[in-house]
Motif scaffolding. Structure first.
Motif, PDB file in Angstrom:
ATOM      1  N   SER A  69      -6.302  -7.336   3.700  1.00 43.77           N
ATOM      2  CA  SER A  69      -6.449  -8.449   2.758  1.00 43.77           C
ATOM      3  C   SER A  69      -6.909  -8.002   1.375  1.00 43.77           C
ATOM      4  O   SER A  69      -6.740  -8.745   0.395  1.00 43.77           O
ATOM      5  CB  SER A  69      -7.423  -9.493   3.320  1.00 43.77           C
ATOM      6  N   ASP A  70      -7.506  -6.817   1.270  1.00 43.48           N
ATOM      7  CA  ASP A  70      -7.920  -6.308  -0.038  1.00 43.48           C
ATOM      8  C   ASP A  70      -6.749  -5.735  -0.833  1.00 43.48           C
ATOM      9  O   ASP A  70      -6.896  -5.451  -2.032  1.00 43.48           O
ATOM     10  CB  ASP A  70      -8.992  -5.229   0.116  1.00 43.48           C
ATOM     11  N   LEU A  71      -5.603  -5.566  -0.176  1.00 47.46           N
ATOM     12  CA  LEU A  71      -4.427  -5.024  -0.851  1.00 47.46           C
ATOM     13  C   LEU A  71      -3.520  -6.161  -1.304  1.00 47.46           C
ATOM     14  O   LEU A  71      -3.389  -7.168  -0.610  1.00 47.46           O
ATOM     15  CB  LEU A  71      -3.646  -4.106   0.095  1.00 47.46           C
ATOM     16  N   PRO A  72      -2.879  -6.011  -2.458  1.00 45.93           N
ATOM     17  CA  PRO A  72      -1.908  -7.036  -2.868  1.00 45.93           C
ATOM     18  C   PRO A  72      -0.762  -7.089  -1.863  1.00 45.93           C
ATOM     19  O   PRO A  72      -0.332  -6.063  -1.338  1.00 45.93           O
ATOM     20  CB  PRO A  72      -1.416  -6.533  -4.229  1.00 45.93           C
ATOM     21  N   VAL A  73      -0.272  -8.279  -1.580  1.00 46.81           N
ATOM     22  CA  VAL A  73       0.878  -8.426  -0.690  1.00 46.81           C
ATOM     23  C   VAL A  73       2.093  -8.758  -1.537  1.00 46.81           C
ATOM     24  O   VAL A  73       2.052  -9.655  -2.376  1.00 46.81           O
ATOM     25  CB  VAL A  73       0.634  -9.490   0.398  1.00 46.81           C
ATOM     26  N   ARG A  74       3.148  -7.975  -1.345  1.00 45.35           N
ATOM     27  CA  ARG A  74       4.397  -8.181  -2.075  1.00 45.35           C
ATOM     28  C   ARG A  74       5.419  -8.810  -1.132  1.00 45.35           C
ATOM     29  O   ARG A  74       5.321  -8.684   0.089  1.00 45.35           O
ATOM     30  CB  ARG A  74       4.944  -6.855  -2.609  1.00 45.35           C
ATOM     31  N   THR A  75       6.409  -9.460  -1.710  1.00 50.55           N
ATOM     32  CA  THR A  75       7.510  -9.997  -0.932  1.00 50.55           C
ATOM     33  C   THR A  75       8.627  -8.963  -0.878  1.00 50.55           C
ATOM     34  O   THR A  75       9.171  -8.572  -1.914  1.00 50.55           O
ATOM     35  CB  THR A  75       8.044 -11.300  -1.550  1.00 50.55           C
ATOM     36  N   GLY A  76       8.937  -8.511   0.341  1.00 47.92           N
ATOM     37  CA  GLY A  76      10.017  -7.567   0.533  1.00 47.92           C
ATOM     38  C   GLY A  76      11.235  -8.258   1.131  1.00 47.92           C
ATOM     39  O   GLY A  76      11.103  -9.156   1.961  1.00 47.92           O
ATOM     40  N   VAL A  77      12.420  -7.851   0.683  1.00 48.12           N
ATOM     41  CA  VAL A  77      13.672  -8.373   1.224  1.00 48.12           C
ATOM     42  C   VAL A  77      14.292  -7.298   2.103  1.00 48.12           C
ATOM     43  O   VAL A  77      14.478  -6.150   1.672  1.00 48.12           O
ATOM     44  CB  VAL A  77      14.644  -8.774   0.103  1.00 48.12           C
ATOM     45  N   THR A  78      14.588  -7.650   3.333  1.00 48.92           N
ATOM     46  CA  THR A  78      15.062  -6.667   4.299  1.00 48.92           C
ATOM     47  C   THR A  78      16.524  -6.299   4.048  1.00 48.92           C
ATOM     48  O   THR A  78      17.295  -7.080   3.491  1.00 48.92           O
ATOM     49  CB  THR A  78      14.915  -7.189   5.734  1.00 48.92           C
ATOM     50  N   GLY A  79      16.897  -5.107   4.519  1.00 50.72           N
ATOM     51  CA  GLY A  79      18.276  -4.675   4.378  1.00 50.72           C
ATOM     52  C   GLY A  79      19.209  -5.332   5.359  1.00 50.72           C
ATOM     53  O   GLY A  79      20.421  -5.373   5.142  1.00 50.72           O
ATOM     54  N   SER A  80      18.649  -5.880   6.449  1.00 55.09           N
ATOM     55  CA  SER A  80      19.474  -6.550   7.446  1.00 55.09           C
ATOM     56  C   SER A  80      18.626  -7.559   8.205  1.00 55.09           C
ATOM     57  O   SER A  80      17.467  -7.805   7.847  1.00 55.09           O
ATOM     58  CB  SER A  80      20.117  -5.535   8.397  1.00 55.09           C
ATOM     59  N   HIS A  81      19.196  -8.136   9.276  1.00 56.48           N
ATOM     60  CA  HIS A  81      18.597  -9.297   9.921  1.00 56.48           C
ATOM     61  C   HIS A  81      18.035  -9.016  11.299  1.00 56.48           C
ATOM     62  O   HIS A  81      17.418  -9.891  11.902  1.00 56.48           O
ATOM     63  CB  HIS A  81      19.625 -10.419  10.010  1.00 56.48           C
ATOM     64  N   TYR A  82      18.272  -7.837  11.855  1.00 54.49           N
ATOM     65  CA  TYR A  82      17.606  -7.467  13.100  1.00 54.49           C
ATOM     66  C   TYR A  82      17.277  -5.983  13.057  1.00 54.49           C
ATOM     67  O   TYR A  82      17.628  -5.271  12.112  1.00 54.49           O
ATOM     68  CB  TYR A  82      18.404  -7.871  14.341  1.00 54.49           C
ATOM     69  N   THR A  83      16.606  -5.494  14.087  1.00 55.35           N
ATOM     70  CA  THR A  83      15.867  -4.251  13.981  1.00 55.35           C
ATOM     71  C   THR A  83      16.699  -3.039  13.581  1.00 55.35           C
ATOM     72  O   THR A  83      16.363  -2.348  12.612  1.00 55.35           O
ATOM     73  CB  THR A  83      15.141  -3.964  15.319  1.00 55.35           C
TER      74      THR A  83
END
Length: 368
Positions: free
Chosen positions: A24-38
């Motif tokens: 929680s002390d670290l900034p959280v960024r929004t990441g966009v994934t390269g695909s939709h499953y693992t």
């Protein structure tokens, strides 16, 4: 050069980032994934390449290969057959383990039903597709292995750990969803009561909190203050598009499926990003040049301008292009990737029977 630790947790949505209390002390960024499953998502991440998402296999050079060439000892511990060496995930690692034992094949009827499109629903009705975990270690065991190997390894070191218990059914035993609730959410999501919806999401949040405890334990026990990145391979659905969980054949590129939290420590970056930006940012942060072949952006030098998500399933894919303000989507299209003399097409991966069976028994239907 500084050590680097990359932690990926399965199926964690961006709007559940607060469950990572130790970060929680670290900034959280929004990441966009390269695909939709693992598999395609992690393949594109470790390759920093959209080809990885299209082919659902790792493409060289990987982050481990780049760091190994720079003198790093590279360690990878990922308890899922989706990261099997036969998909190239072991490239560049000095020690790599998926903890999947050969022979964990289960019922032949299950495998037969799960491999045929027309029978998939029968399979799901008879055999709830929850992760089969008898031969898979708990995440804490994976973390303990990672700590031991990391502390014994020659620095500088690169460690990648993937945590699986945030994947449906969100734990083991009483921690997890019941099979009855799992089936109802899968087959009749519109029939779920408010209480049942809350129970599913509560189990999910609890699983993320346990993953957070595991990450905190890892960072407390390794003999290093590493450059750190924590993120997820993809998100999870809770009825937003009429279905629950992440169902690969639906090729969803909705925000709940493709937006995940990203935490950095030791790297000062701002704004949203593609997960393909993580490898060049990490390697450049320790003074290693990112390969020109990588598609990600070094966030230390410039902001990420766009993100592409490719959601393949067999011979077609849905593709989303985002500039972080607007999104363009091409649904269920024939997709090819061309770069120089290299061409890659979306097609069903050719895997041997043993690996196909392992993927099916772990709940990944039509896993190729």
């Amino acid at each position: 050069m500084d050590d680097i630790v990359l932690v990926t947790a399965d199926s964690v949505r961006r709007d559940y980032a607060d469950a990572f209390e130790s970060l929680s002390d670290l900034p959280v960024r929004t990441g966009v994934t390269g695909s939709h499953y693992t598999r395609p998502s992690l393949a594109s991440l470790v390759s920093a390449s959209y080809r990885g998402a299209i082919t659902t296999e790792v493409v060289s050079p990987t982050i481990a290969e780049v760091l190994s060439e720079a003198g790093y000892t590279c360690l990878g511990y990922t308890p899922t057959p989706n990261t099997d060496a036969r998909f190239g995930f072991d490239r560049g690692f000095d020690d790599f383990d998926t903890f999947v034992e050969p022979g964990n094949r289960g019922s032949k009827l299950r495998q037969k039903l799960g491999s045929i499109d027309a029978l998939r629903w029968i399979y799901y009705k008879i055999y709830p597709p929850q992760a089969k975990s008898e031969n898979r270690p708990r995440d804490r065991e994976v973390i303990e292995r990672a700590i031991e190997e990391f502390n014994d390894a020659e620095p500088p070191r690169f460690l990648w750990v993937h945590l699986m218990e945030t994947h449906r059914p969100y734990g083991v035993g009483d921690e997890a969803m019941s099979k009855q609730l799992d089936q109802k959410a899968f087959f009749k999501p519109d029939k779920l009561t408010d209480e049942e919806q809350a129970q599913i999401e509560g189990k999910y949040a609890d699983a993320i909190r346990r993953a957070d405890d595991d990450i905190a334990h890892l960072l407390a026990e390794i003999d290093s203050d590493p450059t750190l990145a924590v993120t997820a391979d993809h998100g999870e659905g809770f009825g937003e598009e009429g279905f629950y969980f992440h169902q690969g054949h639906k090729r969803s590129v909705a925000d709940f499926q493709t937006k995940v939290p990203v935490f950095f420590d030791g790297v000062d970056v701002e704004g949203p990003l593609s997960l393909l930006d993580i490898p060049p940012t990490l390697v450049e942060s320790v003074g290693v040049d990112a390969p020109a072949a990588w598609h990600g952006t070094n966030l230390l030098e410039s902001d990420s301008e766009y993100a592409v998500t490719i959601a393949p399933w067999h011979d077609t894919a849905t593709v989303a292009w985002r500039d972080y303000e607007k999104t363009f989507v091409a649904r269920d299209a024939d997709v090819s990737f061309e770069e120089g003399d290299t061409t890659a097409d979306v097609e069903r991966s050719d895997v041997d029977q043993e690996l196909e069976e392992q993927l099916q028994d772990l709940g990944y239907m039509d896993a190729g």
